[in-house]
Design an enzyme around this catalytic site. Sequence first.
Site, short mmCIF file in Angstrom:
data_model
loop_
_atom_site.label_atom_id
_atom_site.label_comp_id
_atom_site.label_asym_id
_atom_site.label_seq_id
_atom_site.Cartn_x
_atom_site.Cartn_y
_atom_site.Cartn_z
N SER A 200 0.85 -1.20 0.00
CA SER A 200 0.00 0.00 0.00
C SER A 200 0.88 1.24 0.00
O SER A 200 2.07 1.17 -0.36
CB SER A 200 -0.93 -0.04 1.23
OG SER A 200 -1.88 1.00 1.14
N ASN A 201 0.35 2.38 0.35
CA ASN A 201 1.16 3.60 0.41
C ASN A 201 0.75 4.43 1.62
O ASN A 201 -0.15 4.03 2.38
CB ASN A 201 1.03 4.40 -0.89
CG ASN A 201 -0.40 4.77 -1.17
OD1 ASN A 201 -1.00 5.56 -0.46
ND2 ASN A 201 -0.97 4.18 -2.22
N ARG A 202 1.38 5.58 1.79
CA ARG A 202 1.23 6.34 3.03
C ARG A 202 0.05 7.31 3.03
O ARG A 202 -0.09 8.13 3.93
CB ARG A 202 2.49 7.16 3.31
CG ARG A 202 3.72 6.33 3.56
CD ARG A 202 4.91 7.25 3.81
NE ARG A 202 6.17 6.55 3.67
CZ ARG A 202 6.72 5.81 4.62
NH1 ARG A 202 6.11 5.67 5.77
NH2 ARG A 202 7.87 5.22 4.42
#
Length: 391
Positions: A200-202
């Site tokens: 995923s990402n931030r």
Amino acid sequence: MTGGIAVYKSCYLVREIRRQGGDVCVVMTDSASEFVSPLTFATLSGNPVLQDMFPESPPENPIHLQPSDWGDILVIAPATANFIGKLANGIADDLASSVCISFSGKVIVAPAMNPRMWDNPAVKDNISILRKRGFEVVGPESGEMAGVNENAGEGRMSEPDKILRQIRESLAVTDDLSGKSVVVTSGPTREPIDPVRFVSNRSSGKMGDAIAKQAALRGANVTLIRGRGAEGEPPAEVKTFVVETAAEMSSAVKEHFTSCNLLVMTAAVSDWSITNPAKSKLKKHVGEPDIQWKQTEDILAWAGQNRTAQAVVGFALETSNHLEGAQKKLKEKNVDMIVLNDPTQSHSSFGGDSTKLTLVANDKAPVELPVCTKKEAANKLFDNISRFLQG
Ligand code: CTP
């Protein structure tokens, strides 16, 4: 709220402000709480009611400064003759009057009292002092009094809808998206590696959530498509669909796109998905997993290609060659605007509450917004988007 029977009308006022997307912190005088219980307002506002200057467990920050730091506008409804007198003369002898004296933003006063009190020259003088200081005075109205044996006259508190209109006007909240359907995406997407792991990402989803909320505040019917993993709760006033993967986000956007007037793609959509996610948890003794990647569909580009009358706005995360990158995306994805965001800057970082955006469109030079909260940025963004919606 100060002590008059009109406190009962403020229940509706608090509810409506919430329904229209505002957050409310209620401060009551002791006399106000004689008419309606603080519990009613705590329930309606979803926040604790402040009443006591010296609560049993003192908070970290001075309690009378809390609403002053937090609120965009202060509404005194109902405002009694006594409280108006205190305001006009700078008296701060309880929590409510201390909050008022420390508040530096816009103030709306909605007087409510018996007509004989309203006619009193001292009250008239105090009201004109408040007007001179820039307070907005709403009402009072003429008509029946709440008490059965009271004579009719001027002194009734204005109806909540009238006070609400004044709040919107004072905050310069427009209805320019009324009748429009807006789809907003927010947060990250997640691509599964196996049943328990994902890539995923931030992204926190805060920007997209603020945009969805702002659109609702401006009267739009809003659908928020939110990636699982976005922080906190989605705004209460929008219809939210939670999705997990880029493919799920794509299907949800496609489902709602045809009937919308505006799509704002704020989500940080994964650019790659894993073609061979394991069906059961990968065990470490088997060694490094063999992960195969494929590019996901570019949802924004799909919208740009398939739009009819819809306005389409995308975001661009660029860590180098910012403007060129944004301009390239604007052209290649055939959208009306790209909102440029550099996550490497401390004020624009993922997950923070502030941001610095640049709006890039074909019809004019890039507009650089100042560093501001995501809520303010969302407001400014809509001031700049509405031109694509006209006609
Ligand atoms: N976007 C999308 N679908 C994707 C990837 C991105 O709709 N599969 C959207 C984002 O929501 C954003 C815009 O495209 O509105 C730009 O996203 P960004 O990550 O900045 O750029 P990419 O198009 O993914 O290109 P690159 O990663 O090469 O910069």
